[in-house]
Design a protein around this motif. Structure first.
Motif, mmCIF file in Angstrom:
data_model
loop_
_atom_site.group_PDB
_atom_site.id
_atom_site.type_symbol
_atom_site.label_atom_id
_atom_site.label_comp_id
_atom_site.label_asym_id
_atom_site.label_seq_id
_atom_site.Cartn_x
_atom_site.Cartn_y
_atom_site.Cartn_z
ATOM 1 N N GLY B 222 0.796 -1.226 0.000
ATOM 2 C CA GLY B 222 0.000 0.000 0.000
ATOM 3 C C GLY B 222 0.818 1.260 0.000
ATOM 4 N N THR B 223 1.488 1.512 -1.080
ATOM 5 C CA THR B 223 2.315 2.704 -1.176
ATOM 6 C C THR B 223 2.348 3.158 -2.623
ATOM 7 N N GLY B 224 2.749 4.421 -2.847
ATOM 8 C CA GLY B 224 2.617 4.988 -4.178
ATOM 9 C C GLY B 224 3.504 4.362 -5.233
ATOM 10 N N THR B 225 4.750 4.100 -4.874
ATOM 11 C CA THR B 225 5.700 3.554 -5.839
ATOM 12 C C THR B 225 6.404 2.344 -5.241
ATOM 13 N N PRO B 226 5.713 1.197 -5.249
ATOM 14 C CA PRO B 226 6.299 -0.008 -4.662
ATOM 15 C C PRO B 226 7.531 -0.464 -5.423
ATOM 16 N N GLU B 227 8.551 -0.858 -4.708
ATOM 17 C CA GLU B 227 9.825 -1.284 -5.299
ATOM 18 C C GLU B 227 10.173 -2.663 -4.766
ATOM 19 N N ALA B 228 10.086 -3.661 -5.609
ATOM 20 C CA ALA B 228 10.432 -5.018 -5.197
ATOM 21 C C ALA B 228 11.873 -5.083 -4.716
ATOM 22 N N GLY B 229 12.154 -6.084 -3.903
ATOM 23 C CA GLY B 229 13.520 -6.287 -3.422
ATOM 24 C C GLY B 229 13.816 -5.602 -2.115
ATOM 25 N N GLY B 230 12.799 -5.294 -1.325
ATOM 26 C CA GLY B 230 13.004 -4.551 -0.089
ATOM 27 C C GLY B 230 13.148 -5.428 1.143
ATOM 28 N N ALA B 231 13.108 -4.760 2.286
ATOM 29 C CA ALA B 231 13.334 -5.424 3.567
ATOM 30 C C ALA B 231 12.082 -6.164 4.019
ATOM 31 N N SER B 232 12.291 -7.247 4.749
ATOM 32 C CA SER B 232 11.176 -7.898 5.432
ATOM 33 C C SER B 232 10.820 -7.081 6.678
ATOM 34 N N PHE B 233 9.645 -7.373 7.236
ATOM 35 C CA PHE B 233 9.265 -6.681 8.456
ATOM 36 C C PHE B 233 10.304 -6.923 9.550
ATOM 37 N N GLU B 234 10.751 -8.154 9.714
ATOM 38 C CA GLU B 234 11.718 -8.459 10.766
ATOM 39 C C GLU B 234 13.022 -7.707 10.563
ATOM 40 N N GLU B 235 13.467 -7.598 9.318
ATOM 41 C CA GLU B 235 14.696 -6.840 9.066
ATOM 42 C C GLU B 235 14.518 -5.373 9.448
ATOM 43 N N LEU B 236 13.387 -4.806 9.114
ATOM 44 C CA LEU B 236 13.165 -3.407 9.471
ATOM 45 C C LEU B 236 13.027 -3.249 10.979
ATOM 46 N N ARG B 237 12.273 -4.133 11.601
ATOM 47 C CA ARG B 237 12.077 -4.039 13.048
ATOM 48 C C ARG B 237 13.408 -4.083 13.792
ATOM 49 N N LYS B 238 14.256 -5.009 13.391
ATOM 50 C CA LYS B 238 15.555 -5.140 14.077
ATOM 51 C C LYS B 238 16.453 -3.939 13.814
ATOM 52 N N ALA B 239 16.460 -3.463 12.588
ATOM 53 C CA ALA B 239 17.312 -2.320 12.265
ATOM 54 C C ALA B 239 16.853 -1.073 13.018
ATOM 55 N N LEU B 240 15.537 -0.868 13.065
ATOM 56 C CA LEU B 240 15.022 0.291 13.793
ATOM 57 C C LEU B 240 15.363 0.205 15.276
ATOM 58 N N PHE B 241 15.161 -0.974 15.838
ATOM 59 C CA PHE B 241 15.436 -1.146 17.263
ATOM 60 C C PHE B 241 16.912 -0.868 17.557
ATOM 61 N N PHE B 242 17.774 -1.420 16.726
ATOM 62 C CA PHE B 242 19.212 -1.247 16.922
ATOM 63 C C PHE B 242 19.606 0.227 16.785
ATOM 64 N N ALA B 243 19.065 0.885 15.765
ATOM 65 C CA ALA B 243 19.406 2.289 15.558
ATOM 66 C C ALA B 243 18.872 3.173 16.682
ATOM 67 N N MET B 244 17.643 2.916 17.094
ATOM 68 C CA MET B 244 17.026 3.798 18.090
ATOM 69 C C MET B 244 17.618 3.598 19.478
ATOM 70 N N LYS B 245 18.010 2.396 19.784
ATOM 71 C CA LYS B 245 18.555 2.124 21.113
ATOM 72 C C LYS B 245 19.947 2.700 21.267
ATOM 73 N N ASN B 246 20.616 2.980 20.156
ATOM 74 C CA ASN B 246 22.011 3.402 20.210
ATOM 75 C C ASN B 246 22.239 4.812 19.706
ATOM 76 N N THR B 247 21.153 5.561 19.536
ATOM 77 C CA THR B 247 21.307 6.959 19.148
ATOM 78 C C THR B 247 20.338 7.792 19.975
#
Lengths: 282, 282, 282, 282, 282, 282
Positions: B222-247
């Motif tokens: 559900g987005t304007g310009t979908p681009e195949a080959g992106g992150a899974s939900f788990e990959e995004l969740r982990k990356a966000l958690f890691f970035a937010m906890k350390n900045t």
């Protein structure tokens, strides 16, 4: 030798110079306050027109009897409304200068303003016949004067009192309805009294603009702001035929199809049929 | 005595003055070149959040442990982009001045520019961590500098080189990728090397912006310009958690959900879950 | 002087004579046993390609660097399958005779048979690399030999044993899997062992056919018979790149997008991206 | 002489008395708190199963090798939950008494309680293996003890501690997760450690219940409360195969497909494939 | 100082104590036998009302002229129908006690029973005017007396013969139509003879209930059991206006919008317009 | 002892030998030039019929008063049109030989040809009453004589002049309308003058064929080529009742429902109601 892929509205494959009518798309919806998506209309209409016959049993005429050119869509930039209107005006003027009738497919209703500017420059005595559910007579919308809710008011800025004839109007705010009483002719709720427009036009050049939401949402759900209580297809078809046969149409448009709110495809099919009937009536 | 109907993101019912975080919606999509509709995202996220639990088993934390205020959506005018950005900046500044973290829900990605202006005024040493499928680094788009395709370039105009860290980028034109090499850090295709952003932030204040199309369209259609080959939900969740906890996150946003292209409702549900996980990580 | 409306896949605006690759659509789905609708794919791909960039960051190449011609769609008659295949063969032969690579966009998978006939006439030592969820190896389907479930079997009738290399196969009936053991190379379930096809091709001319349902339905729901357990976009992209860079592709196709089963539009966007990556790899 | 129209899951046309497995639908969704619609699942699965092959290349087995009976759907009354559960229990008991394996297709997850009651009456040492995104361990939901959010807790009331093995759990409220620690085995987030269930079952009879929302919403959007971060189809297929091959399954079900939230039809196709693979593994 | 997000039907932002009319949502669909989903209606109506103008050109009145309070939705528990009805009755009674008109937005039609109980307690001489496609006069449905198919029969249990006036009825089983002949006034198929209700009401207090499926499915597809052959929007608008202007409405409701079966959004837009016209007629 | 799952149109559960009417589905759409999908209609109609009452208040009759048999759908092969028509003819003949009325549910309109062949063999003086938006009188379509656009012309090949009565026709090419003038009776645009067909039938046996696109797309969007300006449901219901009550119907069909273009489900609900009313009028 294979050729490039040319796409046009069904039966409209004339060259520009040989054509009497020139179709073009104005895929712009940048001022829409509610549901956008009319930017997709002209492409959808062109593609789906091949589900239609070129022959109209209503008029016993065929698109292949006419000479219509289809130049495709203008490339318009979102985020710069004045420039968009300039480009529309430029194209409409070029068509008018060549002695042909511009037939624009919107887009939101504001695109009409660009084409009306072109027509009014050529024809100082221009009239407008306007089919719509909405008055489109606001002075401004949240402070912006160039809005799809203000487009007929902006046309009035150019043409002045007594030159605009509205049909099917059933939505607006109270000040719009008040203002209308002294500046335009407004047929509320239905498409009766087309004679008033024909008499008002009095053989002067006419710009015809059809906001397809004048149709009832039962037959035309695919639009940004559907308003129950509108015209049936037959009512619109007859009113358009009557108005076009008895006035001098120098330019016209249809607008406000939003194909992504039309999952069954019916609205696009209706729009195609309206285009065919209008082309055959010019 | 009955009360008026208050609607907020689930579990975010604090008053403004007692809150640590202030949610607001920026329902604007006026510069979108392709499929519009992100204007409907903040309302959809707020409404659908009630399909979510307030508790996160990933973090073993609960939204009811936090104090979050939700002020609803700004009223923004289509057709006047500079004014829209001013209003966003004003709201974000008011929240920042009160010592709280603004959490904006777009809207298209250009809304980020308004909030970044506010954050950069308060924090001259601001960094940006940016998750996205697209570079958003164009100088202009069809001549317009204020475009969702240019938003990070406009942020760079404010912050300068070496302050912006991009992840998941897999679409853009060639000059954008060339330009990026000398001005920003860009992790192409995936969300590896979050360490680079953490080291680059180096305890300076960070603005985190998440264009949800960084996710693969399989989980986020559900987005304007979908681009195949992106992150899974788990990959995004982990990356966000890691970035937010350390900045040191001083402001953040998510954007580019377009709920009308999401007939199953999954994209909105995903967006709600991302909001919950981000709120619990601030 | 205004011009007619030419529509092509983004960036593919070369004339035929100057082109190295010639795109054409084969909008046929007349033998489909379950959900039809692939007839709408080539038009949808051409229209939606404008949501894509011409530049590929994966390959650091741009469609504007190539010379690709797009002739639009063949006009094919439903109800006469042999005639449809003849017309496809004729067009593919004309392109091959001019020394160019035909790139066909289906339509159902049976259209491949027409193009393979053309390629096999020019190249008697032709090999086929085939990505698909389904074996397509039935002798017949309810008595009909010309069926989308039999297309690769019909290709084998022309090429014989050891010339066909299948990848991603995860559906068929038991006799098909039995038959395959002695006649073709079949990589079940995934896209591993592309080397086998490269070695088998051994510099002979290769026809590459991609049934897009080889992709997992999570990323490609818009197809007639979705089969869970398929490849991710990244897996397909890498396998295609590896196969195309190491073989001599003389013709290729993609097929089985059914856009009306793709309400979010993601499948069409994926198909466009596969086309771009394939064009840049030829 | 023409016959009445019999509809069954593909390949499951055995008479009851000759069958080893008996399929039935439990079209009930009366306690669903959020998006309803699982009442439509069993009919949809039966109808769409004809898009599937009876042969599984994963197991090299064919449904036509088995003897499966499909009795269609129970007629269940909305508004009387206890009576619904009684009718399910009665049917499951009749099947179990005849020495066959009941295979129930929900409906919401609460229907499992009826079938578990039947199985536990026959097998006092019953174990449950449970695949789900949600704990379903609430004591009650807004005061109601018979709720799809409480179904596994109600099963625990019957079976007691140490008999329930949960996989894929990623949503619930905090007290559910706390309670689970001392009463059930819970594999959070993924489907690892199936060995624990196999060892825990220790050749005792097993009831297998699959809430299909254990799958990631990317591949299974058509469910009431989609939870990102779930299993891929391959992960679920392998886990089910491993669990079923190494335990003594006496009854099973799948539930929570909501076909009206699945406009592309992919979720129903996935459910059909899960049913086939489960039938072939019993 | 920023404020919490208040959401109400457009123009209905009065406080409770200053209001003449009090809107509330009853999001319950637990007894629906076929397609559920009316639970989503009140939120959808409130959200989409902002696509509507506050001004009615039909009545030349504006919602901003009135004082209407919107308390949002009741929190109702699925699975316990009697408790749901009690909570609705309690709320309606509170509003009636304060001298205001309750305006309930369902939900399925059974919710009417709760509000009718409250109104009948205050007004022992209550009449009901009922617009619907269905009789809703069953004694029970599969044994359950509290069903959306029995709601008007349950109201008759309270009010007795000659007090209920039905319009637009075109579906039911034979015994319902038989029963109706001696117990209620039933206008079959259309909305003629509103005078009968007005005379029957004879200045007694009236409860008005509008099952929106009285409308033809062409203009109102988004409902659980669409019945062709219904009223147009204009017919309903005029009948409602005539009935409301000539009777003493003490409470009213609309129900049976099911927004998830309304992909174009037209049904919700129609419901909003009906609400506006009714509010302006009270 | 549990029984297999029998599915029939609601209330049509008679055995073949005891039945007066025999329903069967003809799920074929192989010659459709535009949007396919009518192959899904008979199953959809059978499944959705359970949203309908068996009782008709229009006729005060009930399906349970009749004896109707439903044999389900024929298994028809795509890609071999002559064989498909043979199988339909064979089934219709078997029903006619047993002295019963065949009631076929298409499929595309070409299926009518198979049943008309059977009826004309039994009744050499057969007449056809035909409701449709389209003439279906082409000599051929792209060279194919067996096409849904030619079906009534093929029927004329069998019956000759003056035996076919068309109603509601509003689309076709010019030669079709010309040809019609001397060979068939054609009521253009509406359903007036049913008397002409009744008089023309003059107590001879009548085959009634209803292409549901004779209905306006507002009430029947779910069809391949929707044509605005059609009949309302009430107009069709009355015309069918009048025609059927005053002629000797020996066989009939409805066709051209395409359920996948009917996201709200309204078209299928309408088709079910037409089937019920027709069954009750035979």
């Amino acid at each position: 030798m294979l050729n490039k892929n040319i796409e046009n509205f069904i039966g409209c494959d004339s060259d520009f110079e040989n054509a009497d009518i020139a179709l073009f798309g104005a895929p712009f919806d940048g001022t829409v306050s509610y549901r956008p998506g009319t930017r997709f209309a002209p492409k959808a209409i062109r593609a789906e027109s091949f589900g239609l016959e070129t022959y109209s049993p209503y008029q016993d005429r065929d698109l292949t009897d006419l000479r219509v050119f289809d130049m495709g869509d203008l490339e318009l930039c979102f985020g710069n409304t004045p420039r968009v209107l300039d480009e529309i005006e430029k194209t409409a003027s070029e068509i008018l200068s060549a002695g042909k009738v511009p037939f624009m497919i919107g887009g939101e209703h504001l695109v009409t303003l660009g084409a009306v500017r072109a027509a009014a420059k050529k024809h100082s005595d221009l009239r407008i016949i306007h089919f719509d559910a909405h008055t489109d007579l606001r002075g401004d919308y949240l402070g912006e004067e160039l809005s799809h809710a203000s487009v007929i008011r902006r046309c009035h800025d150019i043409l002045g009192d007594g030159r605009i004839f509205q049909y099917g109007i059933r939505s607006g705010d109270r000040p719009e309805f008040e203002w209308a009483k002294t500046h335009v002719f407004m047929q509320k709720f239905d498409l009766q009294n087309i004679e008033t427009a024909i008499e008002g036009a009095n053989n002067h050049p006419v710009y015809l603009t059809v906001d397809l939401d004048v149709l009832d949402p039962s037959i035309f759900p695919g639009t940004g702001t559907p308003e129950a209580g509108g015209a049936s297809f037959e009512e619109l078809r007859k009113a358009l035929f009557f108005a076009m046969k008895n006035t001098n149409i120098v330019a016209c448009d249809i607008c406000e199809l939003s194909p992504h709110y039309d999952p069954s495809g019916v609205s696009t099919a209706v729009a195609c049929k309206v285009v065919r009937e209008m082309l055959l009536s010019i």
